[in-house]
Design a protein around this motif. Sequence first.
Motif, PDB file in Angstrom:
ATOM      1  N   UNK A 104       0.814  -1.213   0.000  1.00 28.20           N
ATOM      2  CA  UNK A 104       0.000   0.000   0.000  1.00 28.20           C
ATOM      3  C   UNK A 104       0.850   1.266   0.000  1.00 28.20           C
ATOM      4  N   UNK A 105       1.960   1.242   0.686  1.00 21.51           N
ATOM      5  CA  UNK A 105       2.792   2.444   0.788  1.00 21.51           C
ATOM      6  C   UNK A 105       3.353   2.874  -0.560  1.00 21.51           C
ATOM      7  N   UNK A 106       3.413   1.960  -1.526  1.00 17.23           N
ATOM      8  CA  UNK A 106       3.985   2.273  -2.836  1.00 17.23           C
ATOM      9  C   UNK A 106       2.956   2.820  -3.834  1.00 17.23           C
ATOM     10  N   UNK A 107       1.698   2.861  -3.440  1.00 12.44           N
ATOM     11  CA  UNK A 107       0.669   3.389  -4.338  1.00 12.44           C
ATOM     12  C   UNK A 107       0.935   4.858  -4.651  1.00 12.44           C
ATOM     13  N   UNK A 108       0.706   5.215  -5.893  1.00 11.15           N
ATOM     14  CA  UNK A 108       0.753   6.626  -6.284  1.00 11.15           C
ATOM     15  C   UNK A 108      -0.616   7.236  -5.988  1.00 11.15           C
ATOM     16  N   UNK A 109      -0.675   8.539  -5.938  1.00 11.14           N
ATOM     17  CA  UNK A 109      -1.940   9.228  -5.671  1.00 11.14           C
ATOM     18  C   UNK A 109      -3.036   8.796  -6.642  1.00 11.14           C
ATOM     19  N   UNK A 110      -2.659   8.543  -7.894  1.00  6.60           N
ATOM     20  CA  UNK A 110      -3.640   8.151  -8.911  1.00  6.60           C
ATOM     21  C   UNK A 110      -4.258   6.777  -8.632  1.00  6.60           C
ATOM     22  N   UNK A 111      -3.602   5.943  -7.798  1.00 10.89           N
ATOM     23  CA  UNK A 111      -4.116   4.607  -7.475  1.00 10.89           C
ATOM     24  C   UNK A 111      -5.062   4.598  -6.279  1.00 10.89           C
ATOM     25  N   UNK A 112      -5.118   5.693  -5.537  1.00  7.31           N
ATOM     26  CA  UNK A 112      -5.882   5.698  -4.287  1.00  7.31           C
ATOM     27  C   UNK A 112      -7.371   5.419  -4.501  1.00  7.31           C
ATOM     28  N   UNK A 113      -7.985   6.039  -5.477  1.00 13.34           N
ATOM     29  CA  UNK A 113      -9.422   5.843  -5.693  1.00 13.34           C
ATOM     30  C   UNK A 113      -9.721   4.388  -6.058  1.00 13.34           C
ATOM     31  N   UNK A 114      -8.853   3.779  -6.829  1.00 11.03           N
ATOM     32  CA  UNK A 114      -9.075   2.393  -7.258  1.00 11.03           C
ATOM     33  C   UNK A 114      -8.878   1.387  -6.123  1.00 11.03           C
ATOM     34  N   UNK A 115      -7.797   1.554  -5.359  1.00 15.52           N
ATOM     35  CA  UNK A 115      -7.441   0.547  -4.359  1.00 15.52           C
ATOM     36  C   UNK A 115      -7.732   0.938  -2.920  1.00 15.52           C
ATOM     37  N   UNK A 116      -8.001   2.204  -2.684  1.00 10.59           N
ATOM     38  CA  UNK A 116      -8.236   2.671  -1.318  1.00 10.59           C
ATOM     39  C   UNK A 116      -9.417   3.630  -1.314  1.00 10.59           C
ATOM     40  N   UNK A 117     -10.499   3.200  -1.912  1.00  9.37           N
ATOM     41  CA  UNK A 117     -11.698   4.041  -2.019  1.00  9.37           C
ATOM     42  C   UNK A 117     -12.272   4.339  -0.627  1.00  9.37           C
ATOM     43  N   UNK A 118     -12.653   5.594  -0.446  1.00  7.35           N
ATOM     44  CA  UNK A 118     -13.269   6.021   0.817  1.00  7.35           C
ATOM     45  C   UNK A 118     -14.676   6.502   0.500  1.00  7.35           C
ATOM     46  N   UNK A 119     -15.651   6.040   1.283  1.00  7.62           N
ATOM     47  CA  UNK A 119     -17.041   6.446   1.042  1.00  7.62           C
ATOM     48  C   UNK A 119     -17.252   7.909   1.465  1.00  7.62           C
ATOM     49  N   UNK A 120     -18.439   8.416   1.220  1.00 10.24           N
ATOM     50  CA  UNK A 120     -18.722   9.836   1.494  1.00 10.24           C
ATOM     51  C   UNK A 120     -18.554  10.192   2.972  1.00 10.24           C
ATOM     52  N   UNK A 121     -18.978   9.302   3.869  1.00 11.09           N
ATOM     53  CA  UNK A 121     -18.808   9.566   5.309  1.00 11.09           C
ATOM     54  C   UNK A 121     -17.326   9.663   5.659  1.00 11.09           C
ATOM     55  N   UNK A 122     -16.548   8.765   5.070  1.00 14.07           N
ATOM     56  CA  UNK A 122     -15.107   8.787   5.300  1.00 14.07           C
ATOM     57  C   UNK A 122     -14.463  10.037   4.755  1.00 14.07           C
ATOM     58  N   UNK A 123     -14.922  10.482   3.581  1.00 13.58           N
ATOM     59  CA  UNK A 123     -14.389  11.708   2.990  1.00 13.58           C
ATOM     60  C   UNK A 123     -14.699  12.916   3.868  1.00 13.58           C
ATOM     61  N   UNK A 124     -15.884  12.923   4.461  1.00 11.94           N
ATOM     62  CA  UNK A 124     -16.256  14.018   5.361  1.00 11.94           C
ATOM     63  C   UNK A 124     -15.364  14.005   6.600  1.00 11.94           C
ATOM     64  N   UNK A 125     -15.154  12.819   7.175  1.00 14.78           N
ATOM     65  CA  UNK A 125     -14.280  12.695   8.343  1.00 14.78           C
ATOM     66  C   UNK A 125     -12.871  13.179   8.004  1.00 14.78           C
ATOM     67  N   UNK A 126     -12.364  12.737   6.877  1.00 15.45           N
ATOM     68  CA  UNK A 126     -11.013  13.119   6.475  1.00 15.45           C
ATOM     69  C   UNK A 126     -10.920  14.622   6.178  1.00 15.45           C
ATOM     70  N   UNK A 127     -11.932  15.180   5.548  1.00 17.19           N
ATOM     71  CA  UNK A 127     -11.960  16.623   5.268  1.00 17.19           C
ATOM     72  C   UNK A 127     -11.918  17.413   6.573  1.00 17.19           C
ATOM     73  N   UNK A 128     -12.735  17.000   7.549  1.00 20.71           N
ATOM     74  CA  UNK A 128     -12.755  17.684   8.842  1.00 20.71           C
ATOM     75  C   UNK A 128     -11.405  17.582   9.545  1.00 20.71           C
ATOM     76  N   UNK A 129     -10.791  16.404   9.490  1.00 18.24           N
ATOM     77  CA  UNK A 129      -9.478  16.221  10.115  1.00 18.24           C
ATOM     78  C   UNK A 129      -8.427  17.083   9.420  1.00 18.24           C
ATOM     79  N   UNK A 130      -8.479  17.120   8.103  1.00 17.54           N
ATOM     80  CA  UNK A 130      -7.515  17.920   7.340  1.00 17.54           C
ATOM     81  C   UNK A 130      -7.614  19.400   7.723  1.00 17.54           C
TER      82      UNK A 130
END
Length: 172
Positions: free
Chosen positions: A96-122
């Motif tokens: 996982x650590x070797x994934x490029x940013x372009x691979x994140x959506x394909x292999x590490x998809x985050x649902x809308x609730x997760x995106x909201x949590x991450x946005x708030x944390x950011x």
Amino acid sequence: ANFQWIAAMNPCPCGFYGDSIKPCTCAPAMVTKYQKRISGPLLDRIDIHIEVTPVSFDELADERKSERSKFVRERVVKARGIQNTRYKNIEGIFSNSQMASKNLEQFAHINESGKTLLKNAMEKLGLSARAYDRIIKVARTIADLDASENIEMDHLSEAIQYRSLDRESWAG
């Protein structure tokens, strides 16, 4: 070169800033100067940072059963197998650590609730774009250790917690 870097540092020159038992003897300006010795761009490149607090005698002497290393190892081997399978057809990616940013959506998809949590944390923690990618990669690994196909909220929350040095005055 690929390598794994593990490092440690005290929260201040005397080592007791934020300790609940022994008081810190450093002046506030000295603590700030000491903590700023590690730059933000360097911290951004470290996937996991954890503040380790002193362990009391009672905790050390506690006879409760903890997870045995054998079982932790089994989970890690399974997670690495999941990653080997996931990336078998992608050249240059083995974990996982070797994934490029372009691979994140394909292999590490985050649902809308997760995106909201991450946005708030950011926003609340003032995290960088590089920290964003690292949090998602760590969450993907936590999900793999949990044998979960999807990154769940608890995986994402745990990954966010591993960015403790990104916070202002991280040691207190």
